[in-house]
Design a protein around this motif. Sequence first.
Motif, PDB file in Angstrom:
ATOM      1  N   ALA A  94       1.033   4.037  -3.042  1.00  0.00           N
ATOM      2  CA  ALA A  94       0.628   5.429  -2.839  1.00  0.00           C
ATOM      3  C   ALA A  94       1.529   6.404  -3.588  1.00  0.00           C
ATOM      4  CB  ALA A  94       0.626   5.752  -1.347  1.00  0.00           C
ATOM      5  N   ARG A  95       2.749   5.944  -3.980  1.00  0.00           N
ATOM      6  CA  ARG A  95       3.650   6.827  -4.726  1.00  0.00           C
ATOM      7  C   ARG A  95       3.078   7.235  -6.077  1.00  0.00           C
ATOM      8  NH1 ARG A  95       9.572   4.881  -5.539  1.00  0.00           N
ATOM      9  NH2 ARG A  95       9.527   6.919  -6.556  1.00  0.00           N
ATOM     10  N   GLY A  96       2.191   6.395  -6.613  1.00  0.00           N
ATOM     11  CA  GLY A  96       1.682   6.691  -7.944  1.00  0.00           C
ATOM     12  C   GLY A  96       0.497   7.627  -7.974  1.00  0.00           C
ATOM     13  N   VAL A  97      -0.023   8.029  -6.809  1.00  0.00           N
ATOM     14  CA  VAL A  97      -1.253   8.825  -6.773  1.00  0.00           C
ATOM     15  C   VAL A  97      -1.084  10.152  -7.499  1.00  0.00           C
ATOM     16  CG1 VAL A  97      -2.893   9.993  -5.277  1.00  0.00           C
ATOM     17  CG2 VAL A  97      -2.014   7.752  -4.641  1.00  0.00           C
ATOM     18  N   SER A 121      -7.003  -3.953  -4.766  1.00  0.00           N
ATOM     19  CA  SER A 121      -7.903  -2.945  -5.347  1.00  0.00           C
ATOM     20  C   SER A 121      -7.570  -1.541  -4.863  1.00  0.00           C
ATOM     21  CB  SER A 121      -9.362  -3.291  -5.031  1.00  0.00           C
ATOM     22  OG  SER A 121      -9.567  -3.362  -3.634  1.00  0.00           O
ATOM     23  N   ILE A 122      -7.225  -1.392  -3.585  1.00  0.00           N
ATOM     24  CA  ILE A 122      -6.899  -0.054  -3.065  1.00  0.00           C
ATOM     25  C   ILE A 122      -5.608   0.457  -3.689  1.00  0.00           C
ATOM     26  CG2 ILE A 122      -6.219   1.209  -0.987  1.00  0.00           C
ATOM     27  CD1 ILE A 122      -8.129  -0.631   0.576  1.00  0.00           C
ATOM     28  N   THR A 123      -4.588  -0.416  -3.774  1.00  0.00           N
ATOM     29  CA  THR A 123      -3.319  -0.007  -4.393  1.00  0.00           C
ATOM     30  C   THR A 123      -3.525   0.450  -5.825  1.00  0.00           C
ATOM     31  OG1 THR A 123      -2.071  -1.543  -2.995  1.00  0.00           O
ATOM     32  CG2 THR A 123      -0.996  -0.778  -5.001  1.00  0.00           C
ATOM     33  N   ALA A 170       1.806   2.687  -9.916  1.00  0.00           N
ATOM     34  CA  ALA A 170       1.849   2.046  -8.604  1.00  0.00           C
ATOM     35  C   ALA A 170       2.074   0.544  -8.754  1.00  0.00           C
ATOM     36  CB  ALA A 170       0.554   2.318  -7.850  1.00  0.00           C
ATOM     37  N   ALA A 171       1.361  -0.066  -9.713  1.00  0.00           N
ATOM     38  CA  ALA A 171       1.520  -1.502  -9.932  1.00  0.00           C
ATOM     39  C   ALA A 171       2.957  -1.839 -10.311  1.00  0.00           C
ATOM     40  CB  ALA A 171       0.559  -1.968 -11.021  1.00  0.00           C
ATOM     41  N   LEU A 178       0.821  -1.212   0.000  1.00  0.00           N
ATOM     42  CA  LEU A 178       0.000   0.000   0.000  1.00  0.00           C
ATOM     43  C   LEU A 178       0.856   1.264   0.000  1.00  0.00           C
ATOM     44  CD1 LEU A 178      -2.714  -1.125   2.565  1.00  0.00           C
ATOM     45  CD2 LEU A 178      -3.003  -0.860   0.093  1.00  0.00           C
ATOM     46  N   LEU A 179       1.952   1.264   0.745  1.00  0.00           N
ATOM     47  CA  LEU A 179       2.811   2.448   0.816  1.00  0.00           C
ATOM     48  C   LEU A 179       3.495   2.719  -0.519  1.00  0.00           C
ATOM     49  CD1 LEU A 179       4.415   1.971   4.360  1.00  0.00           C
ATOM     50  CD2 LEU A 179       2.768   3.729   3.645  1.00  0.00           C
TER      51      LEU A 179
END
Length: 561
Positions: free
Chosen positions: A18-21, A160-162, A170-171, A14-15
Amino acid sequence: MIAAAIVLVVLVTLLIGARGVAAIRSTSDFLVASRRISPTLNAAAVSGEYLSAASFLGVAGLVLKDGIGALWYGVGFTAGYIAMLALVAAPMRRTGALTVPDFAEARLGSAGLRKLSAVVVLVIATLYLVPQFKAAGLVLTVVTGTPYWVGVVVAGAAVSITLALGGMRAATYVQAFQFGLKLLLFIIPAIWLVSHVGADTRRDALAPVEFTRFDRAAPVEFRLDVELTITEPTPVSISGGAAEVLRPGRYEAVAGSTWTFPAGAAVPKVDGALPPGGDRWSRPLLDPNDSGYPLLSTLSLLMATVLGAMGLPHIIVRFHTSSDGRGARRTAAITVALLSVFYLFPAVYGVLGAVLLPELYLAGGTDTVVVALPARVDSGWAGSLFTAMLSAGAFAAFLATSLGLLLALSGAVSHDLLPGATVRRLRLTTLGAAVLVVALALPAAHLDVGALVTSAFAVAASTFCPLLVLGIWWARLTARGAVVGMVVGLVSSAGVIGASFFLATPPGLAATLLGQPALWSVPLAFLTMVLVSLRGRPPAWATAAMLRLHLDETERSRQRR
């Protein structure tokens, strides 16, 4: 320790995701990371999502269940990238498409073909995703004792959240990180197991004797309803009850029950299952249905895995994230090297399992041999440590593969089936698709991970492989030919495999041809596309499209100047 390791993997996922947001501003950002991924990072990400539950757990489990011939799975999974490197990688990137259905419409100008391709993506992604979530639930149950549904829901929520937060970028980061993690967490325990088991076990693992008698008191926890044939009077304790002598005959072991057999007792026979060890188990060919046609079974498996790799939508989209065709080729080449290292080690777990945990084949639990071995070898802190490492690696495998599959599924729905995709719709579709797949995985605890994943490869080989190979290398392909060929390939692969899950498969040759149809469904799809296309006319822009696919980007730039 085990629960903490799994929680840590989920939190890191998850962390990193979050870099890709902040980078998500368009559908191109979400689906292909703006085509700015370097070949090395991309290859690590491809390897991360390709090493799924079927690779991390399934191949070793198949070796235990079906014998040495199951190592052909690893050969096929890796060799598929050589075919992809030679035939697909660079031309696919040069199309500028975002998805496989995008390519289909751009090459042949058919909106109907695009929608059909999107439906095929949904079929392949579902067949591949369900076993990932199922394996997550199974592993968490085995190593921590939590209910099956907990692992399924945790995996679905994390993936799904990632993906909803950071999309392809992010993937990519998550999958590249998890590839390195999986490699370490798979290789280090394998080396420890080999060094710790002792010389006698290592010698037995190289030539295991057939599993005919229990060498120790063995509790067998049945994960499926299994019909056993007991061949001699055997005292058995069922689910903690008093030992009862069972006379020779057929008995049903109910899923969830535990049968404890004493040392020296004869091993019951299981219909359609091959006891670990012995000459047939050691044969380097695959015959999972005991049909009597091992060479055909092996060839069909290789056709499904090698050609199916070229048609997996979550793998194909990876080449669209490269900056150009040359980067796509380099990505495929590096991926072959990375996968080759990993697939050296499933055999270690499989052959050690045949010696140390052969009873798993009775219980339908061969998929758990990787995470069960450390505790069998060492009941102290070392066994717990390596069980935690392998459990964390297995969970990383589920998450990494599920990210790519869920992205392909979301793209097919939001970008290809529905017009006007937006980032918001892609995010909502990702969450909705995850809920649906979790719902499908919850009642799927009894399904074989390896069988489902191989089915996805067979469908990909029978549909997208002919479309891509002919679309890239044959100018005469028509939209009508592609549609009819894909329908024939879909029905002859997914239809036959689906029917075999619910209907009794005839014995002998029919079991081979219907259980793994790629041997005939792939040539049938190719032939159908060619024959139907020859009766029509290719698009007027076919020649220009072929030039775009095969003319190097640097050459095109030079011609413009």
